[in-house]
Design an enzyme around this catalytic site. Sequence first.
Site, PDB file in Angstrom:
ATOM      1  N   ASP A 260     -32.273  -9.558 -73.285  1.00 15.38           N
ATOM      2  CA  ASP A 260     -33.163 -10.636 -73.575  1.00 15.38           C
ATOM      3  C   ASP A 260     -34.353 -11.083 -72.606  1.00 15.38           C
ATOM      4  OD1 ASP A 260     -30.723 -11.855 -74.544  1.00 15.38           O
ATOM      5  OD2 ASP A 260     -29.756 -12.290 -72.236  1.00 15.38           O
TER       6      ASP A 260
ATOM      7  N   ASP B 182     -24.508 -20.699 -82.455  1.00 18.39           N
ATOM      8  CA  ASP B 182     -24.348 -20.982 -80.513  1.00 18.39           C
ATOM      9  C   ASP B 182     -23.381 -21.952 -80.817  1.00 18.39           C
ATOM     10  OD1 ASP B 182     -26.261 -19.124 -79.586  1.00 18.39           O
ATOM     11  OD2 ASP B 182     -27.827 -20.454 -78.936  1.00 18.39           O
TER      12      ASP B 182
END
Lengths: 255, 204
Positions: free
Chosen positions: A11, A130
């Site tokens: 990330d 998600d």
Amino acid sequence: MLSKRIIACLDVRNGHVVKGVHFEGLREAGDPAALARRYNEEGIDELVILDVTATLEKRRTMAATVRAVAREVFIPLAVGGGIASLEDADAAVEAGADKVSINTAALMTPSLIGDLAARYGSQAVVVAIDAQWRDGRFAVYAKSGTVDTGRDAVEWAREAATRGAGEILLTSIDRDGTRQGFDCALTAAVADAVSIPVIASGGAGSFDHFVAVFTEGRADAALAASIFHYAEHAVRDLKQHLAMAGISVRMVLGS
Amino acid sequence: MIALIDYRAGNLTSVRKALAFIGAKLWTPAAPEELADASGVIVPGVGHFGATAALDEVWHAAVRGTIAAQRPLLGICLGMQWLFEGSEEAPTLPGLGVLPGRCVRLGEQGDSPLFRVKIPHVGWNSLDRREPSRLLDGGTSGMQAYFTHSYVVPESTATVALTTHGVPFPSVVERGLVFGVQFHPEKSADIGLLVLRNFVAMCG
């Protein structure tokens, strides 16, 4: 026999690797190219570079980071975060990405999935979903988990596959950053519904969590970040643990 | 110099980066006649067999010319499938035909039962060496490589390694100086770099 893949997620924000808890409270964890090199030596199967804040801040993927990683690490590399158009995907691919991961943009413009598949082939198109358990189903969220789209994760995964997605990257918002284990119910529901590979993400906290997601969750691959970032030899140790549990993995000699 | 043929089937960045990393000198020929200068030829590619239509008869003749001139040829993934006579994925399109038979969808070879496996075949899988292999020279038993494909080449006497996804299929073929790999050496870490180094060394 096809191995279960272990994927490390980097990330990245402003060229540095960070890891969010529930997508907030970001912490520093390292230099992307250095981490990629270490993971490769330990036998990681694939890397995902994700700009965690890109969608909210409308920024594009960092080509320099992708280039630095792709120059010396020769394993599949996916790039995601804020890829909203063919031009964004071009920039990522030109920098060395083998796959692009699209999330919010696919929900807003589903035809983008087919456009990308036509341009680069389905193998290059990862649709990231998600999802969160809500009102008796797995609801799909957009914009880094902030907006309920009203869509069902299983149904959206099916549509994405039909439109030309090559893989589904499925993140449990409930589990992300908690280290309480992958959401095996979510993963199994999606993996059973589509014929393309499903990458489980969110919640990895122990090696047994990976065993669970590959057996109960029927995942083809599992993605994690912090479990690899902070411990030496975590990738190699995880693979040994999985092999002992009877799960087919790629072992790297000499690491 | 090695000719890396770009026929717009997927992205060549990864192949270029991996070859640059091992110090190979290569260029992308703009026209088939340039192949006369090649010390070796790599045909990469990923995706639909229909993309090989860009390699017309003139390209076919030029690549055959390099084989006749004893220059090594390596087909990667779709490029490997193109070495055969054709593919059920685009039935009217001829392949180069330097290796016998036609490519079929994985799991539909002959009478083999189709096991419950996911298609496309994506991920790392073992290379089971069945014959001596120049490409895999130096590789360890149990070595794995990265695959992403739905079609496979037929069994032939050129098969030197098999991989199993539901059913076994040829993952490495070699006949003389004609080589093919169904996996992506440019994405297969150390094993992939080994295969590329072995090929580049044969190009002199």
